[in-house]
Design a protein around this motif. Structure first.
Motif, PDB file in Angstrom:
ATOM      1  N   LEU A  32       7.929   0.904  11.623  1.00 41.57           N
ATOM      2  CA  LEU A  32       7.671   0.949  10.211  1.00 41.57           C
ATOM      3  C   LEU A  32       7.432  -0.347   9.521  1.00 41.57           C
ATOM      4  N   ALA A  33       7.802  -1.337   9.771  1.00 42.49           N
ATOM      5  CA  ALA A  33       7.814  -2.578   9.013  1.00 42.49           C
ATOM      6  C   ALA A  33       6.364  -3.257   8.740  1.00 42.49           C
ATOM      7  N   ARG A  34       5.689  -3.146   9.727  1.00 43.50           N
ATOM      8  CA  ARG A  34       4.263  -3.660   9.596  1.00 43.50           C
ATOM      9  C   ARG A  34       3.405  -2.817   8.559  1.00 43.50           C
ATOM     10  N   PRO A  35       3.196  -1.358   9.033  1.00 41.71           N
ATOM     11  CA  PRO A  35       2.610  -0.404   7.969  1.00 41.71           C
ATOM     12  C   PRO A  35       3.452  -0.335   6.577  1.00 41.71           C
ATOM     13  N   ALA A  36       4.514  -0.830   6.191  1.00 40.04           N
ATOM     14  CA  ALA A  36       5.247  -1.063   4.955  1.00 40.04           C
ATOM     15  C   ALA A  36       4.204  -1.967   4.116  1.00 40.04           C
ATOM     16  N   ARG A  37       3.623  -2.988   4.789  1.00 38.61           N
ATOM     17  CA  ARG A  37       2.707  -4.040   4.144  1.00 38.61           C
ATOM     18  C   ARG A  37       1.215  -3.768   4.118  1.00 38.61           C
ATOM     19  N   ASP A  38       0.778  -2.810   4.549  1.00 41.36           N
ATOM     20  CA  ASP A  38      -0.476  -2.501   4.465  1.00 41.36           C
ATOM     21  C   ASP A  38      -1.180  -2.560   3.029  1.00 41.36           C
ATOM     22  N   ALA A  96       5.704  -2.262  -4.391  1.00 39.59           N
ATOM     23  CA  ALA A  96       5.996  -2.438  -2.740  1.00 39.59           C
ATOM     24  C   ALA A  96       7.319  -1.911  -2.517  1.00 39.59           C
ATOM     25  N   ARG A  97       8.285  -2.019  -3.119  1.00 37.05           N
ATOM     26  CA  ARG A  97       9.539  -1.441  -2.984  1.00 37.05           C
ATOM     27  C   ARG A  97       9.421   0.154  -3.045  1.00 37.05           C
ATOM     28  N   ARG A  98       8.742   0.609  -4.074  1.00 36.81           N
ATOM     29  CA  ARG A  98       8.666   2.113  -3.935  1.00 36.81           C
ATOM     30  C   ARG A  98       7.902   2.612  -2.967  1.00 36.81           C
ATOM     31  N   ARG A  99       6.859   1.873  -2.581  1.00 34.96           N
ATOM     32  CA  ARG A  99       6.050   2.292  -1.532  1.00 34.96           C
ATOM     33  C   ARG A  99       6.709   2.123  -0.042  1.00 34.96           C
ATOM     34  N   MET A 100       7.523   1.411   0.023  1.00 38.87           N
ATOM     35  CA  MET A 100       8.379   1.005   1.226  1.00 38.87           C
ATOM     36  C   MET A 100       9.527   2.370   1.253  1.00 38.87           C
ATOM     37  N   ASN A 101      10.065   2.676   0.227  1.00 38.10           N
ATOM     38  CA  ASN A 101      11.070   3.765   0.088  1.00 38.10           C
ATOM     39  C   ASN A 101      10.319   5.243   0.392  1.00 38.10           C
ATOM     40  N   ARG A 102       9.217   5.225  -0.149  1.00 37.17           N
ATOM     41  CA  ARG A 102       8.563   6.549   0.134  1.00 37.17           C
ATOM     42  C   ARG A 102       8.224   6.647   1.680  1.00 37.17           C
ATOM     43  N   LEU A 103       7.963   5.636   2.193  1.00 34.20           N
ATOM     44  CA  LEU A 103       7.594   5.667   3.636  1.00 34.20           C
ATOM     45  C   LEU A 103       8.801   5.956   4.563  1.00 34.20           C
ATOM     46  N   VAL A 153      14.115   7.391   7.911  1.00 31.51           N
ATOM     47  CA  VAL A 153      14.463   6.092   8.354  1.00 31.51           C
ATOM     48  C   VAL A 153      15.231   5.522   7.033  1.00 31.51           C
ATOM     49  N   ASP A 154      16.421   4.716   7.687  1.00 35.99           N
ATOM     50  CA  ASP A 154      16.999   4.036   6.714  1.00 35.99           C
ATOM     51  C   ASP A 154      16.379   2.954   5.804  1.00 35.99           C
TER      52      ASP A 154
END
Length: 302
Positions: free
Chosen positions: A229-235, A250-257, A263-264
């Motif tokens: 997930l680490a790569r799509p987190a920065r799409d 970015a942080r909100r987007r990552m948390n939603r994903l 995933v932790d």
């Protein structure tokens, strides 16, 4: 076969593997393509441009006239691993292969015959919220147990190879050390081993006929889902960096994903940091300063 390799393929192979290695294979590519086409009795329609970053993709017709796509990758890009992963997924969430994983075709020339998707239509064509939803649904299907006796690289092995160039690169030392510390902590505490796509992002999910969206171009490995997930987190990171609220968005987007796929959050953040700094290191080494700057800005938010 008269064939001019797409510019993106030339540039990416040169950056990743060095000019001598890349040029040697690119010089053989027209012959490899002609042989792969002849062996399967295919008719070539056209190459896909800009195409893949580490392979040539040709739109072809099978002997019965059915559409397909022929992908040809250099041996140093590990096409055998991709073939094995696609065969294991059997079209579930990913493009289907018409070749067997252990068959003769493709074993020597790095080619694989695939179902025809729509290379011009990826998840990047959708609004970001919808693209995130579809990406989550697609990647979820790929996370399965690896086949018994598999030879796939592990997350620990791949990231261990990347650590040396990161230390020797030109990225800011404070971010490099933070990324390597995050990697060490994640490797030491990893408890999950599933088959991962390895290069998943919105641009790697294409529209299809058999299913609305299917993943392509895996660089498969085995490990924890947070790494994948680490790569799509920065799409669409360029849009985030350009925004005044980029860091918080970015942080909100990552948390939603992370939450959508159970995933932790902290493990996703750690791997997102490592992968962003590793990508920035390669970009700096290749002279792509603008791309590196964006990646380093993203990493600084984590």
């Amino acid at each position: 076969m008269a064939l001019e390799p797409p510019r993106r393929l030339v540039d990416t192979l040169t950056e990743r593997y060095g000019a001598p290695r890349a040029n040697a294979w690119l010089g053989r590519l027209p012959g490899l393509a002609a042989d792969a086409v002849a062996a399967r009795g295919l008719t070539v329609e056209r190459p896909v441009a800009p195409g893949g970053r580490d392979s040539l993709l040709l739109l072809v017709r099978r002997p019965d006239g059915a559409p397909a796509a022929l992908k040809i990758a250099p041996p140093f890009a590990g096409p055998g691993a991709e073939r094995a992963a696609l065969a294991h997924w059997k079209g579930w969430g990913a493009v289907e292969t018409y070749d067997t994983a252990g068959g003769v075709q493709g074993a020597e020339d790095g080619s694989v015959l695939l179902e025809r998707l729509r290379p011009e239509v990826s998840l990047r064509s959708l609004p970001d919220a919808k693209a995130l939803l579809e990406a989550a649904g697609t990647i979820r299907r790929l996370w399965v147990d690896p086949p018994g006796g598999h030879g796939f690289e592990t997350v620990e092995e791949r990231t261990g190879r990347q650590a040396g160039p990161m230390r020797a690169g030109r990225a800011p030392a404070v971010l490099v050390e933070a990324a390597l510390d995050a990697r060490a902590a994640m490797v030491a505490s990893a408890r999950e081993e599933v088959l991962l796509h390895g290069a998943f992002r919105q641009g790697k999910v294409l529209a299809g006929e058999r299913a609305p969206w299917l993943a392509v171009g895996p660089e498969p490995l085995v490990g924890e889902r947070a790494y994948d997930l680490a790569r799509p987190a920065r799409d669409r990171v360029e849009d985030l960096v350009a925004s005044e609220s980029g860091a918080s968005s970015a942080r909100r987007r990552m948390n939603r994903l992370a939450d959508s796929l159970d995933v932790d959050r902290d493990r996703l953040r750690a791997w997102a940091l490592f992968r962003a700094v590793e990508s920035a290191t390669r970009a700096l080494d290749a002279g792509r300063g603008a791309a590196a700057e964006v990646l380093l800005e993203f990493a600084s938010w984590l």
